[in-house]
Write an enzyme that holds these catalytic residues in place. Structure first.
Site, PDB file in Angstrom:
ATOM      1  N   ASN A  19      -3.505   0.323   3.592  1.00  0.00           N
ATOM      2  CA  ASN A  19      -2.778   0.205   4.850  1.00  0.00           C
ATOM      3  C   ASN A  19      -3.635   0.770   5.966  1.00  0.00           C
ATOM      4  O   ASN A  19      -4.359   1.748   5.771  1.00  0.00           O
ATOM      5  CB  ASN A  19      -1.460   0.989   4.796  1.00  0.00           C
ATOM      6  CG  ASN A  19      -0.394   0.301   3.993  1.00  0.00           C
ATOM      7  OD1 ASN A  19      -0.437  -0.900   3.774  1.00  0.00           O
ATOM      8  ND2 ASN A  19       0.589   1.061   3.550  1.00  0.00           N
ATOM      9  N   ARG A  75       0.531  -4.223  -1.033  1.00  0.00           N
ATOM     10  CA  ARG A  75      -0.675  -3.774  -1.734  1.00  0.00           C
ATOM     11  C   ARG A  75      -0.493  -3.795  -3.247  1.00  0.00           C
ATOM     12  O   ARG A  75      -1.375  -4.246  -3.973  1.00  0.00           O
ATOM     13  CB  ARG A  75      -1.083  -2.377  -1.276  1.00  0.00           C
ATOM     14  CG  ARG A  75      -1.563  -2.344   0.170  1.00  0.00           C
ATOM     15  CD  ARG A  75      -1.762  -0.929   0.668  1.00  0.00           C
ATOM     16  NE  ARG A  75      -0.491  -0.224   0.550  1.00  0.00           N
ATOM     17  CZ  ARG A  75      -0.369   1.075   0.286  1.00  0.00           C
ATOM     18  NH1 ARG A  75      -1.432   1.822   0.119  1.00  0.00           N
ATOM     19  NH2 ARG A  75       0.813   1.631   0.201  1.00  0.00           N
TER      20      ARG A  75
END
Length: 98
Positions: free
Chosen positions: A42, A24
């Site tokens: 997530n 990320r």
């Protein structure tokens, strides 16, 4: 269209070893460098979900990057679908886990 460029928004689900490998944060750096809006988070099932919005060519560059991800990641599959633009049109951000 913005500045004569076609706008595109996609919703992604990235499968593989994509959590715990800075996916990320790396995606955020790439997206911001390309001037894209959106977010990544997530998911409880081990995937990363992301919304990416911007000029079509820049979204394509991001999709190319996502298919490999950062060095420690192992992307097995990317599911991509058209989406509505994100509510937040500022810089790409990381959202809390879902």
């Amino acid at each position: 269209m913005k500045n004569g460029l076609a706008e595109r928004t996609v919703l992604l689900r990235i499968h593989g070893r994509v959590q715990g490998v800075a996916f990320r944060a790396s995606m955020q750096r790439e997206a911001r460098a390309l001037g894209l809006a959106g977010w990544a988070r997530n998911r409880a099932d081990g995937t990363v979900e992301a919304c990416v919005a911007g000029a079509n060519a820049d979204v394509e560059r991001m999709l190319d990057w996502v298919r490999s991800g950062p060095a420690m990641a192992r992307v097995e599959r990317v599911v991509c679908a058209p989406s509505e633009p994100p509510m937040h049109r500022g810089p790409f951000e990381i959202l809390p886990n879902a």
